[in-house]
Structure formats: C-alpha cells, structure tokens
Enzyme design. Structure first.
Site, short mmCIF file in Angstrom:
data_model
loop_
_atom_site.label_atom_id
_atom_site.label_comp_id
_atom_site.label_asym_id
_atom_site.label_seq_id
_atom_site.Cartn_x
_atom_site.Cartn_y
_atom_site.Cartn_z
N ASN A 49 -5.29 -6.25 2.41
CA ASN A 49 -5.79 -5.76 3.70
C ASN A 49 -7.00 -6.61 4.11
O ASN A 49 -7.81 -6.96 3.28
CB ASN A 49 -6.17 -4.29 3.58
CG ASN A 49 -5.10 -3.48 2.87
OD1 ASN A 49 -4.79 -3.74 1.72
ND2 ASN A 49 -4.53 -2.53 3.55
N HIS A 87 -2.26 -5.92 11.14
CA HIS A 87 -3.20 -6.92 10.63
C HIS A 87 -3.07 -8.28 11.32
O HIS A 87 -2.74 -9.27 10.69
CB HIS A 87 -2.99 -7.14 9.12
CG HIS A 87 -3.17 -5.93 8.27
ND1 HIS A 87 -2.73 -5.85 6.96
CD2 HIS A 87 -3.76 -4.74 8.52
CE1 HIS A 87 -3.03 -4.67 6.45
NE2 HIS A 87 -3.65 -3.97 7.37
N GLU A 120 0.86 -1.19 0.00
CA GLU A 120 0.00 0.00 0.00
C GLU A 120 0.89 1.23 0.00
O GLU A 120 1.89 1.30 0.73
CB GLU A 120 -0.91 -0.11 1.23
CG GLU A 120 -1.11 1.12 2.02
CD GLU A 120 -1.82 0.84 3.37
OE1 GLU A 120 -2.27 -0.29 3.65
OE2 GLU A 120 -1.91 1.78 4.15
P1 FAD Z 1 -11.48 -5.97 15.86
O1 FAD Z 1 -11.91 -5.01 14.83
O2 FAD Z 1 -10.12 -5.83 16.44
O3 FAD Z 1 -12.57 -5.90 17.04
C1 FAD Z 1 -12.42 -6.55 18.27
C2 FAD Z 1 -13.08 -5.72 19.37
O4 FAD Z 1 -13.16 -6.52 20.55
C3 FAD Z 1 -12.31 -4.47 19.74
O5 FAD Z 1 -13.18 -3.36 19.72
C4 FAD Z 1 -11.80 -4.75 21.14
O6 FAD Z 1 -11.69 -3.60 21.95
C5 FAD Z 1 -12.83 -5.72 21.68
N1 FAD Z 1 -12.32 -6.62 22.72
C6 FAD Z 1 -11.12 -7.27 22.72
N2 FAD Z 1 -11.02 -8.03 23.83
C7 FAD Z 1 -12.16 -7.86 24.54
C8 FAD Z 1 -12.63 -8.39 25.78
N3 FAD Z 1 -11.90 -9.26 26.49
N4 FAD Z 1 -13.85 -7.97 26.23
C9 FAD Z 1 -14.58 -7.09 25.51
N5 FAD Z 1 -14.18 -6.57 24.32
C10 FAD Z 1 -12.99 -6.96 23.84
N6 FAD Z 1 -7.60 -3.51 7.57
C11 FAD Z 1 -8.02 -3.30 6.30
O7 FAD Z 1 -8.65 -4.19 5.71
N7 FAD Z 1 -7.79 -2.10 5.67
C12 FAD Z 1 -7.09 -1.09 6.26
O8 FAD Z 1 -6.91 -0.02 5.67
C13 FAD Z 1 -6.59 -1.31 7.59
N8 FAD Z 1 -5.85 -0.36 8.22
C14 FAD Z 1 -5.48 -0.55 9.53
C15 FAD Z 1 -4.82 0.47 10.21
C16 FAD Z 1 -4.54 0.34 11.57
C17 FAD Z 1 -3.82 1.46 12.30
C18 FAD Z 1 -4.91 -0.85 12.27
C19 FAD Z 1 -4.64 -1.02 13.74
C20 FAD Z 1 -5.56 -1.87 11.59
C21 FAD Z 1 -5.85 -1.74 10.22
N9 FAD Z 1 -6.53 -2.74 9.54
C22 FAD Z 1 -6.91 -2.54 8.23
C23 FAD Z 1 -6.86 -4.03 10.18
C24 FAD Z 1 -8.35 -4.15 10.58
O9 FAD Z 1 -8.76 -3.01 11.30
C25 FAD Z 1 -8.53 -5.43 11.42
O10 FAD Z 1 -8.14 -6.53 10.61
C26 FAD Z 1 -9.98 -5.64 11.87
O11 FAD Z 1 -10.41 -4.57 12.66
C27 FAD Z 1 -10.12 -6.94 12.64
O12 FAD Z 1 -11.51 -7.19 12.83
P2 FAD Z 1 -12.03 -8.16 13.97
O13 FAD Z 1 -13.50 -8.25 13.87
O14 FAD Z 1 -11.26 -9.44 13.92
O15 FAD Z 1 -11.59 -7.48 15.37
#
Ligand code: FAD
Length: 500
Positions: free
Chosen positions: A478, A440, A355
């Site tokens: 991503n 990621h 990217e």
């Molecule tokens: P998450 O989105 O991480 O959600 C998990 C949630 O569970 C969080 O809100 C957390 O606080 C909560 N949680 C955790 N443990 C507990 C607990 N014990 N009790 C209660 N709540 C809890 N991906 C892309 O595809 N494109 C991009 O441009 C991109 N840019 C990124 C830039 C940054 C700076 C970051 C950090 C990530 C980026 N990503 C990107 C990655 C993407 O955001 C993640 O892959 C995605 O959010 C993961 O989704 P998920 O549903 O697995 O978990």
C-alpha cells in the site's frame, strides 16, 4: 483572494502536500494550500461529519447522483443507491478502461483510505525507486514518515479474540493452511480506540461500517497529524473548495495560478488568479498529471518534458472474494480497518501482496474479500484531449490481466485446498475479478524522469511535484507511507538548496 501574491502555494492537501506545508512552515516559510474538496469538520443533520457504507448519502461521493461502490452487486442484484449531488469525500473518476477512487477534501486520500501504513521491504525498494538512495530512506525518511503519520500496531492478543476480526482470522487460517504466509500490517487508525469500540465504551466508527466515505472517530487522518501540525505553526493557511485549473509563468517572476471557487454542488462561484513565487503540485497522481499535461498542451508551461503524463500504474490493484465453507463464518461485525496481508511477493512467477479486506455488510456473508497488490508491468499515459478540453488515460481493462494472473497464484491454491470457490456476484452480475478500478493511482510525473531526483520541474525553477505522481506505478505494498517518506526526503533537499 483574487489578485493575492504569496511566496508558496501548495495545490492539494493529501500526503505530499501536507508534508511540504509542514516542513516549509517549520523552516519559517508562509504557505497557502488550496484544496478542491471540502473541509470535513461540520456535522450533517444526523450529527455526523461522514456517512457510513451501509447508508450512503450525498456526503459519500464527489458530484454524483448514484453511488459507484467498489462492490456494486450483491447476490445478483445491483447494489448502488441514489444520492444527492454534493462535493462528497470519495471521487470515482472514470477513464475509458479504469475507474480511479480518490479522496476529496482537506486531507486527501487519508480521509477515505483503509489506513494501512506499510513500509515496503528494503530489498524491493530499488525496483520501486532506483534513483533514490535506499539506505537513507530506511534510516531517516521512512521512520520520520511513520512518526508523523502516527502509525501504530494492533495488539495481537486482543486481535485473536475480538469479534470484529473474525473475518481476518478466517483469512489467515485459510491462507496459512494453503501454504501462504501472512503478515500483520501497521495502521494509522488508533487501535486503542478500536478496543473501546469493541468493548462498547466508545462510539463506533471502524466497527460501524465507516471507512471509504470517511471515519467519524478513531482514524489519524492527515487533518489530525501533518495538517494539524502545519496549522499549529501559524504559517499555513488552508483554503478548501478551490479547484486549480491553470499554472503559468507570471510577468515579473513567479507563477500565475488560476482557480475556481466552487459550491457544494460543484458550481463555480468565482474564478480567482493569484501569483506565487513557488508552486508545489500535490494534487495526487491523477490530479497533478492532469494539470501538467494540460498546461503543456495548452502552451501555459510548454517547456515541460514530453515524459509528463507517462509512467502511470495502478499499483497492480485487483480485488476478488472467495466463498468460505459453512464452518468458516466471517462475522456480521467487521472492523473496516484491515490488519493482515498475504505476502507472496517472493513468488517470481507472479508477485502479489494481498490485503485481507473487511466486507462490512452487517450480516454474515461467509465471504473473504481481498485487495491484491501485484507486479503488473503495464503503464498508462495521460494526454490532453483538445476536443473535450479534458484529459484521457489510455489504460485498458485488459491490461490488468497480469494482475489477475498474479492473484490467482494465491487464491486458486487456497480454493483448491479449502474446496471453496470464487464469489461471482460482487463486481458485476457474473464477474469474479474487480479488475476495472483502482485505489492506488501512482505515477504520471515520475521522479528522475519528468522531474529531477527531488521533484523539481527543472525547465521552470520554482515548480515542484511532491505527491504520488512521482512514483512509477508500483510500490509493492500500500502506497501512502512511501509517498510520505519520499516527500520528506525531497522537501528536505528543496528547503536546503532552494530557500537559502
Ligand atoms: P491525495 O491524497 O490524492 O491528495 C491529493 C489532493 O489534491 C486531494 O485532496 C484532491 O482533492 C486535491 N486536488 C486534486 N486536484 C486538485 C486541483 N486541481 N485543485 C485543488 N486540489 C486538487 N493507501 C495506503 O497506503 N493504505 C491504505 O490502506 C489505502 N487505502 C485506500 C482506500 C481507498 C478507498 C482509496 C481511494 C485509497 C487508498 N489508499 C491507501 C491510497 C492512498 O490514499 C493514496 O495513495 C494517497 O492518498 C495518495 O497521496 P497523494 O499525496 O499523492 O494525493
């Protein structure tokens, strides 16, 4: 409240959790979601909900007194800043060999990410999720995810002359002049809003150095899409600032879930135990893996398979920057929303999708910054540490060498052709590669290995995993569209079979 009973509890409000909550509610089920981070709706004393990258304050980082920015040096000097301890929106979770950035708050990673909404090439899909039928993913679930996420594309004519994408045009030009192809990538940031920012008719967000600590405007994060729709059904309750610590079978059926209600300093205000008939783990790759390995090791869910905690990868993440020639200015105004990738995945000697990232320093830097997604075969394992009571990850920084090798196959030739050099002042005092952190995280409870082929934890009927921990370490692009599409596929099967 303590002692409550409920049919369905979802742990976490990121992509997996948001999909589960919406579809279950639409199927007539009542859902409670618990989230350890805050509900990011109240403005601070500056009138804004989130701070930007140039002036980070307590809202930036999760429970830290100093920022841990991905770019932590600039021209030889440390760049981190003192902040107040607060339940900020970006967590930088430090394991022994890697720092893992994650979103914290209602909306999870969608609050902090770059919004790049990339569907992998179908020909690469079997290498990601071999047990999942690719045809139905591409005909049904990827389109459903893209619609639900409000994915849109940049107007390429506007992009060609917008000041805020000068950096991306330089990145494209230097890549193509060196024999690499670039591709525009969709995003969830509203590009029509961004046009108004550039024109000076709307309050700036992406053009005001806002992204990894949240966007005040413009971005269709999950709280504006899936979670808004879920709340709109009237059947979903979202409870922020509650951190789940334990899940175990309850006497009389269902599961006991223990959680700490926390204040904005991270202190426990109250510990609560509720009973849910069904529990969805959607705490993200790291959060879900940590919960599951802890429950297994402490005897709360002893029958979880031994594979729980394994198969973790960093999506091959590595960052690097090049210093351009003096005639290739990258611009002092940069949109924080990336629009382009250099696609070198077809290079079997070292596949990479890089990217072209913004570097919103507010001044001209002549730097081109990249986040490369590479094919790194290494996989880490989470394990419970009975001494500390925490969870360790055995990933070592040196395991990212294959990612550096893949990325060099793009950037060494660009540097040779352009007669340019790598920046060595951004990731440490003298360090070229940002190889010790990841955006990621993926895996830890891999589909069809630790769960059945739809995310069921089969030793415990009623327990499900529905987030990035299902994906075995790599998506080739991503990840969040793939996490969302897989969740759409899995919840459809779960609703059809387990809610009769
Ligand atoms: P998450 O989105 O991480 O959600 C998990 C949630 O569970 C969080 O809100 C957390 O606080 C909560 N949680 C955790 N443990 C507990 C607990 N014990 N009790 C209660 N709540 C809890 N991906 C892309 O595809 N494109 C991009 O441009 C991109 N840019 C990124 C830039 C940054 C700076 C970051 C950090 C990530 C980026 N990503 C990107 C990655 C993407 O955001 C993640 O892959 C995605 O959010 C993961 O989704 P998920 O549903 O697995 O978990």
């Amino acid at each position: 409240n303590d002692g409550d009973t409920m049919p369905i509890l979802v742990i976490g409000t990121g992509y997996g959790g948001a999909v589960a909550a919406l579809r279950l509610a639409q199927a007539g089920q009542s859902v409670v979601m618990v989230e350890k981070g805050m509900s990011w709706t109240q403005p601070g004393s500056d009138g804004k909900v989130f701070c930007n990258m140039l002036n980070p304050d307590g809202r930036s980082f999760w429970l830290r007194t100093e920022t841990v920015q991905p770019i932590n040096h600039f021209m030889g000097a440390p760049y981190d800043k003192a902040i107040s301890n607060y339940t900020g929106v970006l967590d930088a979770e430090q394991f022994s060999g890697i720092r893992i950035y994650q979103g914290r708050g209602v909306g999870g990673g969608s609050l902090v990410n770059g919004g790049m909404a990339v569907t992998p090439k179908q020909e690469n899909f079997a290498s990601i999720l071999p047990s999942v039928d690719a045809a139905s993913m591409y005909s049904t679930y990827y389109p459903r995810a893209n619609a639900g996420l409000k994915v849109n594309n940049v107007d390429q004519t506007w992009w060609q002359s917008a000041d805020c994408y000068q950096f991306a045009r330089v990145g494209k030009k230097t890549a193509e002049a060196s024999g690499f192809s670039t591709t525009f990538v969709p995003n969830v940031y509203d590009f029509n809003y961004m046009k108004q920012e550039q024109a000076g008719t709307a309050t700036r967000s992406a053009l005001n150095a806002e992204v990894i600590y949240g966007n005040n405007y413009g971005k269709n994060s999950l709280d504006k899409t899936y979670l808004a729709a879920a709340s709109g059904t009237g059947k979903v309750t979202i409870v922020p600032q509650h951190n789940v610590t334990a899940v175990s079978p309850a006497n009389g059926g269902g599961f006991s879930v223990v959680m700490n209600q926390i204040d904005t300093s991270g202190n426990t205000v109250k510990t609560k135990t509720v009973t849910a008939q069904k529990v969805f783990f959607a705490a993200g790759s790291v959060g879900t893996s940590k919960l599951l390995v802890t429950q297994k090791a402490t005897g709360k869910l002893p029958n979880l398979p031994d594979s729980v905690g394994t198969g973790w990868g960093n999506n091959g993440n590595v960052m690097v920057a090049r210093q351009n020639q003096a005639w290739d200015a990258t611009g002092s105004l940069q949109s924080c929303i990336p629009t382009l990738g250099i696609d070198n995945w077809a290079d079997s000697g070292g596949p990479a999708f890089a990217e072209i990232s913004p570097f919103p320093a507010g001044i001209e830097t002549f730097a081109s910054l990249y986040l490369a997604i590479t094919k790194n075969p290494n996989r880490g394992t989470f394990s419970y540490n009975s001494g500390s009571g925490g969870v360790d990850l055995n990933w070592q920084t040196a395991w990212n060498q294959p990612s550096i090798d893949c990325a060099k196959r793009i950037f060494d030739p660009i540097n040779t052709k352009q007669a340019t050099i790598y920046r060595t002042d951004l990731f440490g005092e003298y360090k070229t590669w940002g190889d010790d952190f990841a955006y990621h995280p993926l895996g830890g409870c891999v589909i069809n290995v630790s769960t059945d082929n739809y995310g069921r934890l089969t030793p415990y009927p009623g327990l499900y995993v529905i987030d990035g921990s299902l994906i075995p370490g790599l998506t080739t692009v991503n990840p969040f569209v793939t996490i969302t599409a897989l969740a759409e596929r899995n919840i459809e099967n779960i609703i059809a079979n387990d809610f009769k």
